[in-house]
Design an enzyme around this catalytic site. Sequence first.
Site, PDB file in Angstrom:
ATOM      1  CD  GLN A  43      -3.012  -1.053   2.218  1.00 48.32           C
ATOM      2  OE1 GLN A  43      -3.118  -0.064   2.951  1.00 48.32           O
ATOM      3  NE2 GLN A  43      -3.765  -2.134   2.383  1.00 48.32           N
ATOM      4  CB  THR A  98      -1.781  -1.292  -4.194  1.00 45.32           C
ATOM      5  OG1 THR A  98      -1.520  -1.360  -2.776  1.00 45.32           O
ATOM      6  CG2 THR A  98      -1.329  -2.584  -4.860  1.00 45.32           C
ATOM      7  CD  GLU A  99      -4.466   0.866  -0.592  1.00 48.56           C
ATOM      8  OE1 GLU A  99      -4.581   1.599   0.408  1.00 48.56           O
ATOM      9  OE2 GLU A  99      -4.985  -0.261  -0.674  1.00 48.56           O
ATOM     10  CG  LEU A 100       3.222   6.596  -3.470  1.00 54.78           C
ATOM     11  CD1 LEU A 100       4.087   6.212  -2.270  1.00 54.78           C
ATOM     12  CD2 LEU A 100       4.070   6.732  -4.729  1.00 54.78           C
TER      13      LEU A 100
END
Length: 704
Positions: free
Chosen positions: A267, A308-310
Amino acid sequence: MSPFQRCIVAALLTLAAAAPAVAQLEHRQSAYTVQVQNPGGTPLAGATVRVEMMNPAFRFGTAIVFGELYAGQSEYDVKGIDALQNYFNSVTFGNYMKWSYIEGRSDAATLSTINDVHALNAFGSGDDMRLRGHVTVWGAQYQLPADLRAMTDPAAVQTRIRNHVTDYHTLFKDAGVDNFDLYNEHFHEREFIIEKAVPSGGLADEAAEVAEWFKAAKAADPEAVLFINEYNILNFWQENDSDVIAYKTFVDAVRDAGGPVDGIGLQAHMDRLTTKAQALRRFSILSAPMAPTANHPEGLPGLRLEVTELDINTQGWTSATPAQQAEVTANVLDASFEHPAVDGVTIWGMRDSIHWRDNSILFDDSDPDNWVVKPSGQAWIDRVKGTWWTDIGGLSGSTGRYTGTVFKGKHRITVSYLGETKEYIRDITADGNLTVEFDAEPIDTSASFLSNLSVRAPLDADQTLSLGFVVDGGSKSVLTRVAGPALASFGITNFMPDPQLEIRQGETVIATNNDWDAATVSATADGLGAFTMDPGSKDTALIAAVSGPNTVEISGDAAGVVLSEVYDTAASSTGPRLSNVSALNFTSSGDNVLTAGFVVGGSGQARLLIRGVGPTLAELGVPNTLVDPKITVFQGSTVVATNDNWDGSLAGVASEVGAFALTAGSKDAALLAVVNAEGASYTVQVVGADGGTGRALIEVYEIR
C-alpha cells in the site's frame, strides 16, 4: 556546437533543473529500428524519424471516488477528468468496489460504471483506462455487510466469505479488470474476518482458509489476477525487515496451501523517510521464489509486485516537509521502476480536497479554480511524463536505419522524407523493427558544401554581435568581412558607419581589423564572387587561417545595420569545411530582422538543420528573448521552408550535430531543409510569429 552555444551552455546551463537520473532500466526498455528505403530496397538516408510514447506498459495509476466521474456529483471537476487522462493509464476505486457497496447496488449499475472507467482515455492514447479491483475481502468493519458482522459461527463465516468471493468474481468476469486485491490487510484488520473464520489462529490454519478464497475466485474466473495487499511493509521502520519477512512468509503459506496467488501489493502509505535502497531491498525479499516445501518440493517462482496505494501519511509523519514528501515519492517511484518484479505504481488519490487524509501526491486544490502541482506531484510528472516517457528522433543513416531505445508500451512512429510523412502505431514490448518505404530516390549530399555564411543584424553603439561559425576537419583559410558603409549600395541607409571585427577562438584573439586593406583582400574577394566594397571605406575585412569553433565579434562606435560574412577561400566537399553559423541578436521588423545567409556550393543537394531559438534561451537566463520565434528560409524571394513551433522529431537531429537541446513543447522554431547546391544562395529570417520583438538565436547546421 557553435561558439555561442559553448558560451551559453558553460555560463547558464547550471540554471536548468536537473532531470532524475535513469539507472538499470534495461528491463523497461527495448531497442527499435526503423528501416527507411524505396520499393526497390535502396536505403534512404536522411529521413526524419520520431518515436513518441502514447501509453506505457508500466501501470501508472491513481485512486478515484465514484463522484469524480460524473458531472453533477460534488467531487466532479473537468480538471480532474483531464488530469486522469493526462497522467495515468489506470484507476482504482477507493470504495466503490468494496463488499457492502457491491451488494448494495444492482450488478447492472456496477458494470455500467466499470464501462465508464474503461471509456476514459489512458494518457490520451486512445486506449481504454485500466482498472484494478479493490477489494474482494477486507476486514474493515465499516464496509462489511451487517449479517457478517453479527455472525459468530466460524463455519458460517467461512461460507459467507467464500460465497461472496464466488459472486464477486463471477460478476467481474470479462469486465476488463486488470487485477484484484482479493485479500486486504491480513495483519491489520483481523477481528471481523480472519479471526472469525479461523478463531484457533495459527499461520497454517489461517493460510489454508485464505487459500480457499483464492481458489473460489479462480473457480469463478480462471483469468482473474489475484493479489494480497498490505500496509506498513515498504515503509517498515526497522532495518531487520521483520514485518516484510512476515508478509512474505504468510503469502508463501497461502501458496503452499494451494492458494493461486498471482501478486503481492504494497500500500505504501509512507510515514517516514524511506530510501530507494530500502525499497529495492524489500521488493527483492517479497519477489523472491518460494522455498521448497513438502507440497512443492521444487519451490515456486517469485510473484509480481505492485505499489497499490502510494501517498504520504502526514498524520503520522507530522514533520514531513514538502521537499521530504517529494523525496520519498521519488524514492518509491525510482525503486519501483528499477526493480524488475514491479509492474506498477498507483497513487492513492490525485488531489487534497477528496483525499482520505487531505494530502494527495499530485495536486493542492485548496483553490478550486487553480490546482497547484505539489513537489511530490512534480516528482511524479517529471518521471512519468518526462524521464520515462519516450520522445526520441533522428535521421536515418547511410544504411537507411534509425535505431532508438524506447520505454516499453504503445508508440507513434512518424517518418518523413522529402516532404512526405507516414505514421504508424506500434505496441513495443521487445526489441523490434519497422520497414517504411517511400517512392523516392536517395538524396546525394556527398558533393555539396557550405561556401559562405553571413548574418545581417542591427547593432547599437558599443554593442557586440557574435557571429559563430565552425570549421570541421582541420584548418581553413577564410575571408571574414563586416559590411557597414557598403550596404548603402543595397539601399540600406541606417548602416553602421565604422564597424570593426575580431576573430576569436575562446578567449584568444586570432585576428582583428578596423579599416580594411583593399590591396590584401580585394583579389580574394573578387575571386569568391563577393560583392564590392569601396577601397578606403570604413568597412572591415581580413583573411585568416582558422579551425574548429570560432567567433567573429562585431562592434562599432555608432549604431547601425551590419552584414558579417565568412567565406571559405577554397571550398570543397572534401577536407576541412564550414559546417555551422549562429548569431544571437535583437530582431524586430524591416531592416531590423535578424537574418542569416548561406551559399551551398558543389553539386547535388545539402541537408540543413535551421533553428530560431527564444524561449529555451529564456530558460537558460538570457534576458528579453523572443517569445514565439518563426523562421523562414528564402532562395531569393521564394520561400523554401518555414516553421513556427518546432517538432520534437528534430531533437535527435540536434543532438547529432552537437546543438543544445530545445525545451520539449516550447515555441522555439526549427526545421530540416533539403536545398540545391550549384552555388545557390539562401537566407533565413527569424521574427516574432505574434509580431513580438526580442533577442533570438539563429542557427544553420550542415548535416552530413
